[in-house]
Design an enzyme around this catalytic site. Sequence first.
Site, PDB file in Angstrom:
ATOM      1  N   CYS A  88      -2.751   9.186   2.472  1.00 52.37           N
ATOM      2  CA  CYS A  88      -1.702   8.230   1.470  1.00 52.37           C
ATOM      3  C   CYS A  88      -3.168   8.500   0.531  1.00 52.37           C
ATOM      4  O   CYS A  88      -3.038   8.546  -1.322  1.00 52.37           O
ATOM      5  CB  CYS A  88      -2.172   6.811   1.237  1.00 52.37           C
ATOM      6  SG  CYS A  88      -3.016   5.300   1.992  1.00 52.37           S
TER       7      CYS A  88
ATOM      8  N   GLU B   9       0.915  -0.968  -0.068  1.00 50.55           N
ATOM      9  CA  GLU B   9       0.274   0.416   0.143  1.00 50.55           C
ATOM     10  C   GLU B   9       0.575   1.012  -0.041  1.00 50.55           C
ATOM     11  O   GLU B   9       1.453   1.536   1.197  1.00 50.55           O
ATOM     12  CB  GLU B   9      -1.120  -0.426   1.228  1.00 50.55           C
ATOM     13  CG  GLU B   9      -1.233  -1.379   1.444  1.00 50.55           C
ATOM     14  CD  GLU B   9      -3.372  -0.724   0.260  1.00 50.55           C
ATOM     15  OE1 GLU B   9      -2.596   0.044  -0.426  1.00 50.55           O
ATOM     16  OE2 GLU B   9      -4.042  -2.096   0.345  1.00 50.55           O
TER      17      GLU B   9
HETATM   18  P1  NAD Z   1      10.650   7.050   4.709  1.00 50.00           P
HETATM   19  O1  NAD Z   1       9.928   6.731   3.174  1.00 50.00           O
HETATM   20  O2  NAD Z   1      11.600   7.072   4.965  1.00 50.00           O
HETATM   21  O3  NAD Z   1       9.148   5.902   5.478  1.00 50.00           O
HETATM   22  C1  NAD Z   1       7.835   5.251   4.977  1.00 50.00           C
HETATM   23  C2  NAD Z   1       8.224   4.267   6.344  1.00 50.00           C
HETATM   24  O4  NAD Z   1       8.442   3.662   5.859  1.00 50.00           O
HETATM   25  C3  NAD Z   1       7.848   4.831   7.236  1.00 50.00           C
HETATM   26  O5  NAD Z   1       6.969   4.583   8.115  1.00 50.00           O
HETATM   27  C4  NAD Z   1       9.320   4.063   7.438  1.00 50.00           C
HETATM   28  O6  NAD Z   1       9.517   3.472   9.255  1.00 50.00           O
HETATM   29  C5  NAD Z   1       8.974   3.878   6.376  1.00 50.00           C
HETATM   30  N1  NAD Z   1      10.005   2.072   6.419  1.00 50.00           N
HETATM   31  C6  NAD Z   1      11.238   3.250   5.685  1.00 50.00           C
HETATM   32  N2  NAD Z   1      12.459   2.623   5.258  1.00 50.00           N
HETATM   33  C7  NAD Z   1      12.179   1.093   5.813  1.00 50.00           C
HETATM   34  C8  NAD Z   1      12.400  -0.144   5.096  1.00 50.00           C
HETATM   35  N3  NAD Z   1      13.497  -0.440   5.086  1.00 50.00           N
HETATM   36  N4  NAD Z   1      12.107  -1.168   5.880  1.00 50.00           N
HETATM   37  C9  NAD Z   1      10.807  -0.583   6.615  1.00 50.00           C
HETATM   38  N5  NAD Z   1       9.828   0.324   6.624  1.00 50.00           N
HETATM   39  C10 NAD Z   1      10.234   0.989   5.784  1.00 50.00           C
HETATM   40  O7  NAD Z   1       9.523   8.574   4.164  1.00 50.00           O
HETATM   41  P2  NAD Z   1       9.227   9.714   5.156  1.00 50.00           P
HETATM   42  O8  NAD Z   1       9.934  10.281   5.703  1.00 50.00           O
HETATM   43  O9  NAD Z   1       8.388   8.551   6.660  1.00 50.00           O
HETATM   44  O10 NAD Z   1       7.711   9.270   4.989  1.00 50.00           O
HETATM   45  C11 NAD Z   1       7.835  10.669   3.582  1.00 50.00           C
HETATM   46  C12 NAD Z   1       6.506   9.345   2.512  1.00 50.00           C
HETATM   47  O11 NAD Z   1       6.464   8.664   2.430  1.00 50.00           O
HETATM   48  C13 NAD Z   1       5.369  10.353   1.905  1.00 50.00           C
HETATM   49  O12 NAD Z   1       5.597  11.694   1.268  1.00 50.00           O
HETATM   50  C14 NAD Z   1       4.461   9.502   1.419  1.00 50.00           C
HETATM   51  O13 NAD Z   1       4.693   9.341  -0.372  1.00 50.00           O
HETATM   52  C15 NAD Z   1       4.708   8.406   1.909  1.00 50.00           C
HETATM   53  N6  NAD Z   1       4.196   7.155   3.000  1.00 50.00           N
HETATM   54  C16 NAD Z   1       2.639   7.100   2.739  1.00 50.00           C
HETATM   55  C17 NAD Z   1       2.192   6.254   3.386  1.00 50.00           C
HETATM   56  C18 NAD Z   1       0.803   6.073   3.241  1.00 50.00           C
HETATM   57  O14 NAD Z   1      -0.300   5.760   4.238  1.00 50.00           O
HETATM   58  N7  NAD Z   1       1.026   5.200   1.796  1.00 50.00           N
HETATM   59  C19 NAD Z   1       1.658   6.528   4.979  1.00 50.00           C
HETATM   60  C20 NAD Z   1       3.156   7.322   5.275  1.00 50.00           C
HETATM   61  C21 NAD Z   1       4.243   7.516   4.170  1.00 50.00           C
END
Ligand code: NAD
Length: 475
Positions: free
Chosen positions: A283, A249
């Site tokens: 999202c 997702e």
């Molecule tokens: P990010 O890409 O660093 O992290 C997104 C999420 O993934 C966080 O919860 C993080 O803990 C987890 N994550 C990161 N690297 C991981 C890994 N290697 N293995 C497992 N989990 C991992 O970015 P962010 O700064 O937290 O959020 C930025 C972007 O993420 C937003 O702009 C948005 O596009 C996206 N996001 C989407 C959703 C959603 O509901 N689809 C939720 C949160 C963030």
Amino acid sequence: MYSELGLYIDGAWKKNGGGKGEDVINPATEKPLAHLPHASTADLDEALEAAKKGFAVWRATSAYDRAKIMSKAANLMRERHDVISKIMVQEQGKVYVEARGEVLVSADIIDWYAEEGRRSYGRIVPGRAKGVRQLVIQEPVGVVAAFTPWNFPVLTPARKVGGALAAGCSLILKASEETPGACVEMVKCFADAGLPAGVLNLVFGVPAEVSEHLLAKDAVRKISFTGSIPVGKHLAQLAAKGMKRTTMELGGHSPVVVFGDADPEKAADTIAAFKYRNAGQVCISPTRFYVQEDVYKRFLARFTEYANGIKLGDGLEKGITMGPLANSRRLDAMDSFVADAKSCGGKIATGGKRSGNQGYFYEPTVITDVPDDSKIMTEEPFGPLAPIVTFKTFDEVVARANSLPFGLAAYAFTTSTTTAAAIGDAIESGMVGVNSIAISTPETPFGGVKESGHGSEGGTEGLGAYLATKFISQG
Ligand code: NAD
């Protein structure tokens, strides 16, 4: 009043993990709320052993008895919703009424899956030869590794936990380190409802280290991830090495199409309230607004009026309608989107800057006159920014809406049933709301196409994500 944090492994709470840990910050005050322990690799291995043992116990538990425990957990979440919601507001920033809604819907999700798990029947297919019985049965896939983000600290775990437990799987859940408290409280509800030890394990750590460690293990048969597209692609690659099933997702960039025959004020009222929910960190948040020329001015005026009426502040205070962004990364991202929009001719109708000097507050923002190739029109803002532009024809707006590599959610407003059917069919998106924003319910599938991911959570599809089909031919 905040949660007592810990790791939950094999039915016991660990206040200290073997990892370094980190502070959880209140985004409204920038002050620490608590220290969160991190799991070491030894803790993760312990969780894995527990989940293997838990799977053996849980798959042997009848769907009827599984449902009873899940329903009890859902009821405990309802009983404790006030405490859980207040914890969520402090760690995530959303306003109390939204947090409360999230906890109650999450309880409904657990209940719905509990009931649906009892209807996972399989089928009998008549054999070609006499005396041959052909059985199609559904079995739980095994141990699940689930990863959830910070924007919905209870809802995203509830979708994964609900589907997996109803199917008979055990889980290791790594919830967000930035918003752990409300999820800890949800897990306590399952523990207090009598879920056997090892069936649900909760860990925190350095995300990349936890996922790399768990995804390399044979016992983990399914990955469910909610988060950003780059991380989703990375986890899909790790999963592919072990041919593990995945549900992804990921992000989107939801177009909103307002046709000239729609009531522009009514459309603006509906979609503006939805836009600024959780400060736009959703999202399926509407993120690109295309309005047909004849109703553009009226739609923009009403939408901007709504944005101007939003009361920014700490989500626990009365009368506040939008809280801070969840972390400082989002503030920097908003500044970058707005600067880019301005540099390519965009005009700020309202907002466009940070608010106050404490807490991660950003003004509800409306931007006009931005070109389709600007950053705000091509990258998911994940914040309180609404770019609103015009279009002329149906074919033109469909081409523009479908021009990005994402396809999670889309919305349209029209009073023509012909246009409603046509736009529903034409948009490349996993979910389309036509004159409606109700695209996320426990009983309906939630998921994207294109780079927004694959698989569904919610509905019978969400349960199927945790089931493997087995065919038995019995002569
Ligand atoms: P990010 O890409 O660093 O992290 C997104 C999420 O993934 C966080 O919860 C993080 O803990 C987890 N994550 C990161 N690297 C991981 C890994 N290697 N293995 C497992 N989990 C991992 O970015 P962010 O700064 O937290 O959020 C930025 C972007 O993420 C937003 O702009 C948005 O596009 C996206 N996001 C989407 C959703 C959603 O509901 N689809 C939720 C949160 C963030």
